[in-house]
Scaffold this active site. Structure first.
Site, PDB file in Angstrom:
ATOM      1  N   GLU A 126       0.854  -1.183   0.000  1.00  0.00           N
ATOM      2  CA  GLU A 126       0.000   0.000   0.000  1.00  0.00           C
ATOM      3  C   GLU A 126       0.898   1.243   0.000  1.00  0.00           C
ATOM      4  OE1 GLU A 126      -2.804   0.414   3.242  1.00  0.00           O
ATOM      5  OE2 GLU A 126      -3.799   2.065   2.240  1.00  0.00           O
ATOM      6  N   MET A 268       0.080  -2.949   8.651  1.00  0.00           N
ATOM      7  CA  MET A 268      -0.585  -3.065   7.354  1.00  0.00           C
ATOM      8  C   MET A 268      -1.498  -4.281   7.329  1.00  0.00           C
ATOM      9  SD  MET A 268      -1.045  -1.833   4.417  1.00  0.00           S
ATOM     10  CE  MET A 268      -2.220  -2.600   3.308  1.00  0.00           C
ATOM     11  N   ASN A 270      -2.708  -6.465   5.188  1.00  0.00           N
ATOM     12  CA  ASN A 270      -2.710  -7.462   4.116  1.00  0.00           C
ATOM     13  C   ASN A 270      -3.598  -8.653   4.467  1.00  0.00           C
ATOM     14  OD1 ASN A 270      -0.350  -5.962   3.060  1.00  0.00           O
ATOM     15  ND2 ASN A 270       0.622  -6.851   4.860  1.00  0.00           N
ATOM     16  N   GLU A 303      -6.016  -3.061  12.358  1.00  0.00           N
ATOM     17  CA  GLU A 303      -5.664  -3.886  11.194  1.00  0.00           C
ATOM     18  C   GLU A 303      -6.643  -5.044  11.052  1.00  0.00           C
ATOM     19  OE1 GLU A 303      -3.725  -2.325   9.409  1.00  0.00           O
ATOM     20  OE2 GLU A 303      -2.856  -1.029  10.955  1.00  0.00           O
ATOM     21  N   HIS A 306      -9.884  -3.936   9.486  1.00  0.00           N
ATOM     22  CA  HIS A 306      -9.779  -3.702   8.042  1.00  0.00           C
ATOM     23  C   HIS A 306     -10.228  -4.925   7.234  1.00  0.00           C
ATOM     24  CE1 HIS A 306      -8.181   0.211   7.181  1.00  0.00           C
ATOM     25  NE2 HIS A 306      -7.023   0.052   7.782  1.00  0.00           N
ATOM     26  N   GLU A 325      -9.996   4.078   5.944  1.00  0.00           N
ATOM     27  CA  GLU A 325      -9.218   4.497   7.109  1.00  0.00           C
ATOM     28  C   GLU A 325     -10.074   5.236   8.151  1.00  0.00           C
ATOM     29  OE1 GLU A 325      -6.673   3.110   7.722  1.00  0.00           O
ATOM     30  OE2 GLU A 325      -5.854   2.473   5.801  1.00  0.00           O
TER      31      GLU A 325
HETATM   32  N1  TRP Z   1      -3.284   0.764   5.666  1.00  0.00           N
HETATM   33  C1  TRP Z   1      -2.318   0.969   6.704  1.00  0.00           C
HETATM   34  C2  TRP Z   1      -3.141   1.241   7.946  1.00  0.00           C
HETATM   35  O1  TRP Z   1      -3.594   2.292   8.198  1.00  0.00           O
HETATM   36  C3  TRP Z   1      -1.412   2.125   6.422  1.00  0.00           C
HETATM   37  C4  TRP Z   1      -0.049   1.815   5.943  1.00  0.00           C
HETATM   38  C5  TRP Z   1       0.792   0.899   6.427  1.00  0.00           C
HETATM   39  C6  TRP Z   1       0.691   2.487   4.937  1.00  0.00           C
HETATM   40  N2  TRP Z   1       1.987   0.975   5.786  1.00  0.00           N
HETATM   41  C7  TRP Z   1       1.960   1.922   4.876  1.00  0.00           C
HETATM   42  C8  TRP Z   1       0.408   3.522   4.087  1.00  0.00           C
HETATM   43  C9  TRP Z   1       2.930   2.382   4.006  1.00  0.00           C
HETATM   44  C10 TRP Z   1       1.374   3.975   3.204  1.00  0.00           C
HETATM   45  C11 TRP Z   1       2.633   3.412   3.151  1.00  0.00           C
HETATM   46  O2  TRP Z   1      -3.480   0.383   8.661  1.00  0.00           O
HETATM   47 ZN    ZN Z   2      -5.768   1.605   8.405  1.00  0.00          ZN
END
Ligand code: TRP
Ligand code: ZN
Length: 884
Positions: A126, A268, A270, A303, A306, A325
């Site tokens: 991301e 993150m 994933n 997380e 999400h 978000e």
């Molecule tokens: N989606 C992630 C979160 O908010 C955000 C995120 C994690 C992210 N690593 C990143 C965004 C690196 C940009 C670049 O939970």
């Molecule tokens: Zn998030």
């Protein structure tokens, strides 16, 4: 000067993809000096897009080895390739695109794509990192089923992970092995993940509401196996909570979390394989503070949540980022409130919003919750997208009520499961399920800036009426000179001499039940609400629970503020009254300081503080928050509106008020410190956390007050049995102690914790925060220290971020050396890690706020913009903050 300036992309230019990818087969072959990536993409032309468009795939920093369509090799005449894009003009309507490329994870210092963190391979895709792994339609509205094999040396990388369910792990006979993973849920590339490392796991299981068993694993280095319990418990609590509160179950057989040391953000989401900054997973009482325990719980929940708000229902394009978000922050905030103290959680959120988001909204980088354009999407992971976005969802919750909000979220998840959608789709689901019209409310998504809510009250004793007039306005922001009136929910009560008064509006149905709490909806520039049968002049308790992200103005008298602090039913309003009172006495102190007069703190304020300390029936956590003065950055923001911030006067005034509290109440502070001593075994629960918070605040006031307090801090530093108490004592020594004392303690701390990188980061940060001008030399002295490393974002944030964001006195030093230090690090990081470079640059972008230093700050920005090889990330921040 750069020759090609990066261009902006616009929401209004959105086009659906010309092709879809239905299946993505990836084979990774990992080596120490390179990695090979083979991709087989099952592509289909989108019948809704006409004109026979060429296939255009994104790809960066990839070395092409081979390319084929349906097993037929392509020759260079068949395609065009540049450093960002692979274009193939002639393709069938349905085909397989097979590519092989070589990449260099071991040299990837940007921590985006496939990279090495210490001895492990990991990914961060991301927002647009997948294009650094292979050529792809790297956009969130292209969703594919992924099949992944990972091959690596079996001894160095015994653990090989990817998304979804594991199918097999086979030895290959040459010391290498290969794992095969399959993720049945179609997903965008930004949710792809891979991990290979020498990891151990803590394992558990969770049985979902419908009786499915899920195996849970947290992967860490062996030395950290004892620090996973809290994250694991938080995960199980989150899984249960999402079932109870949102009716959402987990959907795969396995859920993995991996901790990595080098990570640009917190964590993150994933699919099935969350990757975490190790600072957001690892916990133990010896190395972790109370607030970090809470942060880990919140991020694990974020997380996990999400999986529904982001993965099952994802974003159509990156302008919709707040769709996942903002909603997910709202969900994790509600979860944290349920798990701990709702009032304390809300106070922390509002503090954060005021210090960070309001500042952003008032500065050159201001943007709406749904931005209209960007140059580099990585720059838009902001407080506005996350925290203001969450406030917007919270207001929908307030306007609809819990039940109708739940009906709305059910409809949203059901209607859009498996889709990539927009903020508009979210709002429409809320409207359709509730019957509430949110047309005007949508302005919260499109208008930037923090609205000002000014309220005025008038009591008519003869008519027994209280007239409350509410007015709204919103300052101009870049590209938005004029604003329309928003929908502002104003939760309120009226405080009388014996508690909250009944609230009757002239417009009420006389048969309806009378309440002492209600929500007014302001949707005009100005509205007056008339309360009837009001038996005495009330003090209005406005914006209870911070019901809207606005700046509230009301001309309270000091007596009003003391009444609210003492007797108002809503904890948030009580805290906010204390904050407003503190702002008032700090402003008085600043005026005296600037005029060269003696500083004299209003006795009513000091008395109110004394009452807070003396009353053992009050919640210690709330008392601590009420006795913590507004931060210097927030004070600078307020001063900026009134004609320019003077950093030194703000610091001096705030310190003077703190000193007045310390000297007036030294006995009460001592008594409170003793009273809150505890021998209970450590637990990071709300009760203990609150007690430690107040006790350590008392200690800090005592240490500020003189040698007796410093001795107490020295004792606590030696005898503490947890990191919260030890670090608090160290901070009081470092901030208020004489050099010899504090330096010895700092050295001792480093010797004790050298082996724990997360503790060493706290040590770096604490030193960066010591509020004296020569901290600058101390920070410079730490740059070559073995504990510091510019390649590790946590260390950069601790030392450089701490200094530039949290230490105005040193950062804004008159000789400009603070600005040059930051610019120097931005220059180095621009080449190493552009995302991080752009982020730490932020304090300089606020140059317009500073009365005497603004020009010096601007000059440093101008110098930076002349750097050769500026990344799009840093370029965008510079361009916007210099305002052209
Ligand atoms: N989606 C992630 C979160 O908010 C955000 C995120 C994690 C992210 N690593 C990143 C965004 C690196 C940009 C670049 O939970
Ligand atoms: Zn998030």
């Amino acid at each position: 000067m750069r020759d090609a300036q990066p261009g902006a992309i616009y929401l209004r230019d959105y086009q659906p993809p010309a092709f879809f990818i239905e299946r993505t087969e990836l084979a990774f072959d990992l080596h120490e000096d390179h990695a090979l990536v083979s991709a087989c993409l099952h592509i289909r032309r989108n019948p809704a897009v006409t004109g026979g468009k060429p296939l255009e795939l994104q790809g960066q920093q990839l070395e092409l080895l081979s390319l084929a369509i349906d097993d037929r090799a392509l020759s260079p005449d068949d395609y065009e390739l540049d450093d960002a894009c692979l274009r193939i003009r002639q393709v069938p309507d349905t085909f397989r695109l097979q590519s092989q490329c070589r990449i260099q994870p071991q040299n990837n210092t940007a921590l985006e794509g496939l990279y090495k963190s210490r001895n492990m391979f990991c990914t961060q895709c991301e927002a647009e990192g997948f294009r650094k792994i292979t050529w792809y339609l790297d956009r969130p509205d292209v969703m594919a089923v992924f099949d992944v094999t990972v091959e690596a040396d079996a001894t160095r990388y015994p653990v090989l992970l990817s998304n979804g369910n594991p199918l097999s792990l086979r030895a290959l006979g040459n010391g290498r092995h290969r794992a095969h993973w399959h993720d049945p849920f179609p997903k965008p590339a930004y949710l792809f993940a891979l991990v290979a490392g020498d990891l151990r796991s803590v394992d558990d299981r969770f049985v979902t509401a419908s009786g499915r068993e899920v195996s849970l694993h947290i992967y860490v280095e062996e030395k950290d196996l004892d620090k996973c319990d809290h994250a694991l418990l938080s995960l199980k609590e989150s899984m249960r909570w999402d079932e109870t509160v949102y009716g959402r179950e987990y959907d795969l057989d396995i859920f993995n979390i991996v901790a990595v040391d080098d990570f640009n953000m917190g964590a993150m989401e994933n699919k099935g394989l969350n990757i975490f900054n190790s600072s957001c997973v690892l916990c133990s009482p010896e190395v972790t503070t109370d607030s970090e325990f809470q942060r880990v719980q919140a991020i694990v929940a974020h997380e996990y949540f999400h999986n529904w708000s982001g993965n099952r229902v994802t974003c159509r394009d990156w302008f919709q980022l707040s769709l996942k978000e903002g909603f997910t922050v709202f969900r994790d905030a509600t979860f944290s409130a349920d798990m701990g103290s709702p009032t304390v959680k809300r106070v922390a959120e509002v503090n954060d919003l005021r210090n960070t988001q309001f500042a952003e909204d008032a500065g050159p980088l201001a943007h709406p919750v749904r931005p209209e354009s960007f140059i580099e999407i990585s720059n838009f992971y902001t407080a506005t997208i996350y925290e203001k976005g969450a406030e917007v969802v919270r207001m929908i919750h307030t306007l609809l009520g819990a039940q109708r909000f739940r009906a709305g979220s059910d409809l949203y998840f059901q209607r859009h499961d498996g889709q990539a959608v927009t903020c508009e789709d979210f709002v429409r689901a809320m409207e359709d399920a509730s019957g509430v019209d949110l047309q005007q409310f949508r302005l919260w998504y499109s208008q930037a800036g923090t609205p000002v809510l000014s309220a005025a009250g008038a009591y008519d004793p003869v008519a027994q009426q209280f007239h409350l007039t509410l007015r709204q306005s919103c300052p101009p922001t870049p590209g938005q000179p004029v604003k329309l009136p928003m929908v502002i929910p104003v939760a309120l009560g009226l405080l009388g001499s014996a508690g909250n008064l009944p609230l009757r509006l002239a417009t009420d149905d006389p048969a309806s039940a009378v309440q002492t709490h209600r929500v007014l909806v302001l949707n005009q520039p100005e509205q007056t609400f008339v309360f009837e049968q009001v038996s005495e002049a009330p003090v209005p308790a406005l914006l209870r629970g911070f019901s809207a992200p606005v700046r509230l103005e009301y001309a309270y008298s000091s007596d009003d503020l003391r009444a609210l602090m003492k007797r108002e039913a809503d904890g948030f309003v009580r805290w906010d009254a204390a904050q407003q009172y503190a702002l008032r006495v700090i402003a008085q102190a600043q005026a005296a300081y600037t005029a060269g007069d003696a500083i004299d703190v209003e006795s009513g304020y000091l008395e109110a503080c004394g009452q807070l300390l003396h009353d053992p029936a009050l919640d210690p956590a709330l008392v601590a928050e009420m006795m913590t003065l507004p931060g210097e950055t927030y004070l600078a923001d307020l001063a900026a509106e009134a004609g320019g911030a003077d950093v030194d006067a703000i610091h001096a005034a705030r310190q003077a008020v703190r000193l007045a509290i310390a000297t007036t109440h030294s006995e009460a502070l001592q008594a409170c410190y003793q009273r809150l001593q505890s021998t209970a075994p450590y637990a990071p629960d709300a009760a203990q956390t609150g007690a430690r918070r107040l006790r350590n605040l008392c200690l800090d006031y005592l240490a500020l007050g003189g040698p007796g307090g410093l001795a107490l801090a020295a004792t606590q530093f030696r005898e503490a049995t947890n990191m919260t108490d030890r670090l608090a004592a160290l901070q009081s020594l470092a901030f208020h102690g004489r050099d010899d004392h504090s330096d010895a303690a700092l050295q001792q701390f480093y010797r004790d914790w050298e082996h724990e990188p997360l503790v060493v980061n706290k040590w770096l940060q604490l030193q960066a925060l010591v509020p004296v001008p020569d901290t600058l030399e101390r920070v410079q002295g730490l740059l070559p220290h073995p504990a510091f490393d510019l390649h590790n974002p946590n260390k950069v944030r601790a030392l450089i971020g701490g200094f530039a964001n949290g230490n105005p006195v040193a950062f804004h030093r008159a000789d400009g050396a603070g600005y040059r230090l930051l610019a120097d690090k931005v220059t180095q990081l621009n080449a190493l890690n552009p995302q991080l470079a752009a982020r730490i640059l932020e304090p300089l972008t606020r140059w317009r706020k500073y009365r005497s230093r603004g020009e010096q700050m601007r000059a440093v920005l101008v110098e930076l913009s002349a750097l050769p090889g500026l990344s799009p990330d840093v370029f965008e921040v510079l361009q916007k903050s210099l305002g052209d």
